[in-house]
Design a protein around this motif. Structure first.
Motif, PDB file in Angstrom:
ATOM      1  N   CYS A 304       0.979  -1.087   0.006  1.00  0.00           N
ATOM      2  CA  CYS A 304       0.124   0.062   0.029  1.00  0.00           C
ATOM      3  C   CYS A 304       0.692   1.169  -0.050  1.00  0.00           C
ATOM      4  CB  CYS A 304      -0.927  -0.114   1.216  1.00  0.00           C
ATOM      5  SG  CYS A 304      -1.870   1.465   1.431  1.00  0.00           S
ATOM      6  N   CYS A 307      -0.111   2.906   3.776  1.00  0.00           N
ATOM      7  CA  CYS A 307       0.328   2.151   4.952  1.00  0.00           C
ATOM      8  C   CYS A 307       1.548   1.053   4.712  1.00  0.00           C
ATOM      9  CB  CYS A 307      -0.858   1.711   5.760  1.00  0.00           C
ATOM     10  SG  CYS A 307      -1.409   0.138   4.641  1.00  0.00           S
ATOM     11  N   CYS A 320      -4.508  -0.399  -0.010  1.00  0.00           N
ATOM     12  CA  CYS A 320      -5.090  -1.589   0.334  1.00  0.00           C
ATOM     13  C   CYS A 320      -6.472  -1.502   0.652  1.00  0.00           C
ATOM     14  CB  CYS A 320      -4.163  -1.930   1.615  1.00  0.00           C
ATOM     15  SG  CYS A 320      -4.605  -1.269   3.054  1.00  0.00           S
ATOM     16  N   CYS A 324      -7.239   4.128   3.443  1.00  0.00           N
ATOM     17  CA  CYS A 324      -5.797   4.309   3.148  1.00  0.00           C
ATOM     18  C   CYS A 324      -5.946   5.341   1.561  1.00  0.00           C
ATOM     19  CB  CYS A 324      -4.798   3.261   2.631  1.00  0.00           C
ATOM     20  SG  CYS A 324      -4.486   2.347   4.465  1.00  0.00           S
TER      21      CYS A 324
END
Ligand SMILES: [Zn+2]
Length: 341
Positions: A304, A307, A320, A324
């Motif tokens: 991601c 994150c 993801c 996010c």
């Protein structure tokens, strides 16, 4: 002969019976507080069962580890416990993508929610992939395995990229090679290459609490019958081998292979075919099993952009999940406005 695979994880916990406690809350002198917190008509029996099992585990472990284990109970180390307050209900859980979901767990509350759905990992707090029916596991053990599965996913991704021709280092990043000279009967002294997995223990040692002997990461440490210069050229091959070996270690003693039905098949040389089934009663075993499936079916892994946690890559997805994606958008906007100011 084998027509299709069925994979299952069998558990028998009740979501409300899994709690997060400081390990020392389970000591005889402190247990009253915990008992009050979880109070229900069957608490007494459930707690007795828990304490008995813990004592059994301590007895089973070898001396020095038992000592480390006792130290855990004298500490405030956050831990998951399963108190059997109600009759266990047998459930079969879907395990597809469980390895990815597991690798994405970060904090105490993520782990607790996951454990309430799937139960405890089913490994003792010492040794490696030490499968057993547990009702106590420290959070350290969880973090150690989360980090390990994450690392295996990362190695898988690196090996895939390497195969696609990208410049990716696997030696040094995931394992190290060392030349050793050994004596072999009939051959004399020969040079070999020793592989060491470079993962470090995840155990965070607490003050006055030495936890050596708990959570030892295994050394795949196979020796290669060739010299180091030659071995260096095979880094992708060695990487694949190490990856397979570590997953196999996780599957050993955890996953049972069986078949659900046998039927006539003209395509089969013996005239019969089987529906093969794989099942595990240990959550960690099911996680390794899903990881194995993911690798064998060539599932693309992405990290991601926000994150940095792994997820299954589909289409052009860079994040993801939706949260996010939005956070990343807000951040870009914030950065843009700072530059403009
Ligand atoms: Zn994310």
């Amino acid at each position: 002969m084998i027509s299709k695979n069925n994979e299952a994880y069998q558990t028998s916990h009740h979501p409300d019976d899994i709690f997060m406690v400081a390990a020392n809350q389970l000591l005889q002198d402190n247990i009253a507080d915990f008992e009050e917190k979880i109070s229900s008509p069957n608490t007494q029996i459930g707690l007795e069962f828990l304490i008995n099992q813990l004592n059994e585990h301590i007895k089973k472990s070898i001396e020095e580890r038992a000592f480390a284990y006792k130290k855990i109970f004298a500490s405030t180390m956050p831990s998951l416990v399963h108190v059997l307050r109600q009759l266990p209900s047998f459930q079969e859980k879907e395990i597809k993508d469980i390895s990815l979901r597991f690798s994405r767990l970060e904090n105490e509350s993520d782990i607790l929610s996951f454990a309430r759905i799937y139960g405890l990992l089913g490994v003792l707090d010492w040794g490696w992939n030490n499968y057993s029916h547990t009702n106590f596991e420290t959070l350290n053990t969880w973090h150690t395995y989360i980090a390990h599965i994450k690392r295996l996913l990362k190695l898988y991704k690196a090996l895939k990229e390497k195969k696609q021709g990208k410049e990716v280092e696997v030696i040094g990043e995931f394992f190290s090679l060392e030349e050793e000279t050994v004596y072999m009967v009939g051959k004399g002294l020969i040079k070999r290459t020793k592989i060491s997995w470079t993962e470090k223990y995840c155990i965070k040692e607490m003050e006055n609490l030495l936890l050596d002997g708990v959570n030892n990461i295994p050394h795949p440490a196979p020796d290669l019958p060739r010299e180091i210069e030659e071995s260096l050229a095979y880094d992708g091959l060695i990487g694949s081998y190490v990856l397979a070996l570590l997953i196999k270690n996780g599957l050993d003693d955890a996953v049972k292979i069986s078949f659900s039905e046998v039927f006539h098949s003209d395509l089969s040389p013996i005239g019969f075919s089987f529906n093969e089934t794989y099942s595990s009663r240990y959550l960690l075993g099911a996680i390794y099993q899903d990881l194995w499936r993911l690798i064998n079916t060539d599932v693309p892994i992405r990290y991601c952009n926000y994150c940095n946690r792994p997820f299954e890559g589909k289409g052009k997805k860079k994040h993801c999940n939706e949260s996010c994606r939005q956070m990343a958008y807000k951040e870009r906007k914030r950065i843009r406005s700072t530059i403009l100011r």
